[in-house]
Design a protein around this motif. Structure first.
Motif, PDB file in Angstrom:
ATOM      1  N   SER A 197       4.587   9.371  -3.934  1.00 20.54           N
ATOM      2  CA  SER A 197       3.334   9.981  -3.505  1.00 20.54           C
ATOM      3  C   SER A 197       3.318  10.073  -1.985  1.00 20.54           C
ATOM      4  CB  SER A 197       2.159   9.126  -3.992  1.00 20.54           C
ATOM      5  OG  SER A 197       0.952   9.549  -3.401  1.00 20.54           O
ATOM      6  N   LYS A 248      -0.094   6.651   1.037  1.00 20.74           N
ATOM      7  CA  LYS A 248       0.385   5.277   1.014  1.00 20.74           C
ATOM      8  C   LYS A 248      -0.517   4.413   0.127  1.00 20.74           C
ATOM      9  CE  LYS A 248       2.636   5.124   5.561  1.00 20.74           C
ATOM     10  NZ  LYS A 248       3.964   4.707   5.094  1.00 20.74           N
ATOM     11  N   PRO A 249       0.064   3.437  -0.555  1.00 25.05           N
ATOM     12  CA  PRO A 249      -0.755   2.547  -1.385  1.00 25.05           C
ATOM     13  C   PRO A 249      -1.613   1.619  -0.533  1.00 25.05           C
ATOM     14  CG  PRO A 249       1.506   1.771  -1.293  1.00 25.05           C
ATOM     15  CD  PRO A 249       1.496   3.115  -0.617  1.00 25.05           C
ATOM     16  N   THR A 250      -2.668   1.126  -1.128  1.00 26.58           N
ATOM     17  CA  THR A 250      -3.470   0.080  -0.508  1.00 26.58           C
ATOM     18  C   THR A 250      -2.734  -1.250  -0.665  1.00 26.58           C
ATOM     19  OG1 THR A 250      -5.568   1.198  -0.913  1.00 26.58           O
ATOM     20  CG2 THR A 250      -5.653  -1.188  -0.656  1.00 26.58           C
ATOM     21  N   TYR A 294      -1.289   2.136   6.289  1.00 33.14           N
ATOM     22  CA  TYR A 294      -1.780   1.483   5.075  1.00 33.14           C
ATOM     23  C   TYR A 294      -3.246   1.079   5.219  1.00 33.14           C
ATOM     24  CZ  TYR A 294       3.153   0.929   3.789  1.00 33.14           C
ATOM     25  OH  TYR A 294       4.471   1.153   3.474  1.00 33.14           O
ATOM     26  N   LYS A 343      -6.921   4.399  -6.226  1.00 34.09           N
ATOM     27  CA  LYS A 343      -5.918   3.936  -5.271  1.00 34.09           C
ATOM     28  C   LYS A 343      -4.715   3.348  -6.006  1.00 34.09           C
ATOM     29  CE  LYS A 343      -8.898   4.601  -1.887  1.00 34.09           C
ATOM     30  NZ  LYS A 343      -9.466   3.438  -1.201  1.00 34.09           N
ATOM     31  N   ARG A 344      -3.552   3.501  -5.410  1.00 37.45           N
ATOM     32  CA  ARG A 344      -2.384   2.744  -5.842  1.00 37.45           C
ATOM     33  C   ARG A 344      -2.320   1.471  -5.013  1.00 37.45           C
ATOM     34  NH1 ARG A 344       2.770   5.371  -5.051  1.00 37.45           N
ATOM     35  NH2 ARG A 344       1.873   5.908  -3.038  1.00 37.45           N
ATOM     36  N   VAL A 345      -1.750   0.414  -5.577  1.00 36.01           N
ATOM     37  CA  VAL A 345      -1.808  -0.902  -4.937  1.00 36.01           C
ATOM     38  C   VAL A 345      -0.433  -1.540  -4.880  1.00 36.01           C
ATOM     39  CG1 VAL A 345      -2.715  -3.263  -5.157  1.00 36.01           C
ATOM     40  CG2 VAL A 345      -4.212  -1.310  -5.627  1.00 36.01           C
ATOM     41  N   GLY A 348      -1.613   1.755 -11.933  1.00 34.78           N
ATOM     42  CA  GLY A 348      -1.969   1.887 -10.526  1.00 34.78           C
ATOM     43  C   GLY A 348      -1.307   0.891  -9.599  1.00 34.78           C
ATOM     44  N   LEU A 385       1.814  -0.369  -7.825  1.00 32.74           N
ATOM     45  CA  LEU A 385       3.174   0.076  -7.509  1.00 32.74           C
ATOM     46  C   LEU A 385       4.154  -1.092  -7.556  1.00 32.74           C
ATOM     47  CD1 LEU A 385       5.176   2.228  -6.555  1.00 32.74           C
ATOM     48  CD2 LEU A 385       4.367   1.816  -4.209  1.00 32.74           C
ATOM     49  N   GLU A 415       8.912   3.326  -4.098  1.00 38.60           N
ATOM     50  CA  GLU A 415       8.529   4.725  -4.267  1.00 38.60           C
ATOM     51  C   GLU A 415       9.711   5.551  -4.772  1.00 38.60           C
ATOM     52  OE1 GLU A 415       5.570   5.874  -4.062  1.00 38.60           O
ATOM     53  OE2 GLU A 415       4.438   5.109  -2.360  1.00 38.60           O
TER      54      GLU A 415
END
Length: 253
Positions: free
Chosen positions: A3, A6-8, A34, A71-73, A96, A98, A250
């Motif tokens: 993606s 950026k993930p949280t 981030y 969100k992705r984490v 969700g 990562l 990723e």
């Protein structure tokens, strides 16, 4: 496919610490783009009887709140926080989360009786049990334990007074079921080793990673000469290693 967003990052501190310990780490992660959420674990609330299950449930609630917002984490966990973060993300690999990055953190199997393991090795010489009150405990000499050899003196002076008593039940109970033992997280687990760690010597870090699947399962980076508090001593190096690991996560999607 990776993606572009950026993930949280959810930060999980270790024993006796709190979200305050990430003060110097957070800006370095934010500078890389981030969004960061730092939790305060119940085990350092001064309440005896808090367990790893309680801590993991709290972290999971924070993770799920981020997921519910789309969100992705990625969870970044230090020391005692390793098993807590791993428990918190179990079952969320396709919902969700990562992955997880352990920062000189413990890796324990789910169901392990930590109290029995501590008794088997004759106790923990660097702690005092039932202090300042029954069911809580403290490190005897945190200044010499957590911060050598590379944490700056001024940051050590700032950190030591903020350490808090830990629930004994959190360190002597049963380890919750662990996400790292699920195949769904293979290749989405990271470990940042610290070669001069006093609390968790490098040989123990190496042994835990090897016993948990080694390089087949974990993306590994090493901070040469770093002690147990690289978020104070080397926050930029931690951030760089973290980003490299997440980029590998990723690439596997």
């Amino acid at each position: 496919m990776s993606s572009t967003t950026k993930p949280t990052i959810v930060l999980v501190h270790g024993a006796w610490h709190g979200s305050w310990c990430w003060r110097f780490q957070i800006p370095t992660l934010e500078a890389l783009g981030y969004v960061v959420e730092a939790v305060d674990l119940p085990c350092v609330s001064g309440v005896a009887g808090i367990t790893q299950f309680d801590d993991a449930a709290h972290v999971r609630s924070v993770v799920e709140a981020q997921i519910s917002m789309g969100k992705r984490v990625v969870v970044l966990a230090h020391s005692y926080g390793g098993p807590i973060a791993s428990a918190a993300i179990k079952g969320l690999a396709d919902k969700g989360v990562l992955g997880m990055v352990a920062l000189c953190a413990y890796i324990f199997p789910g169901g392990m009786d930590q109290g029995a393991a501590i008794r088997d090795i004759g106790g923990l010489p660097y702690v005092t049990w039932d202090v300042p009150s029954e069911g809580l405990f403290l490190a005897n000499d945190p200044r010499s334990l957590f911060f050598p050899p590379d944490a700056p003196a001024d940051r050590t002076d700032w950190a030591v007074p903020q350490l808090r008593p830990q629930s004994m039940a959190a360190n002597t109970g049963i380890v919750p079921p662990q996400a790292w033992q699920d195949d769904s997280y293979t290749g989405r687990l990271g470990y940042i080793k610290c070669t001069a760690d006093v609390v968790l010597p490098i040989a123990q870090q190496d042994g835990m990673v090897a016993g948990a699947g080694g390089q087949e399962k974990w993306v590994i980076r090493t901070l040469e000469g770093s002690g147990h508090s690289p978020f104070l001593s080397r926050p930029h190096e931690v951030a760089a290693a973290f980003q490299e690991i997440v980029n590998e996560f990723e690439a596997k999607l």
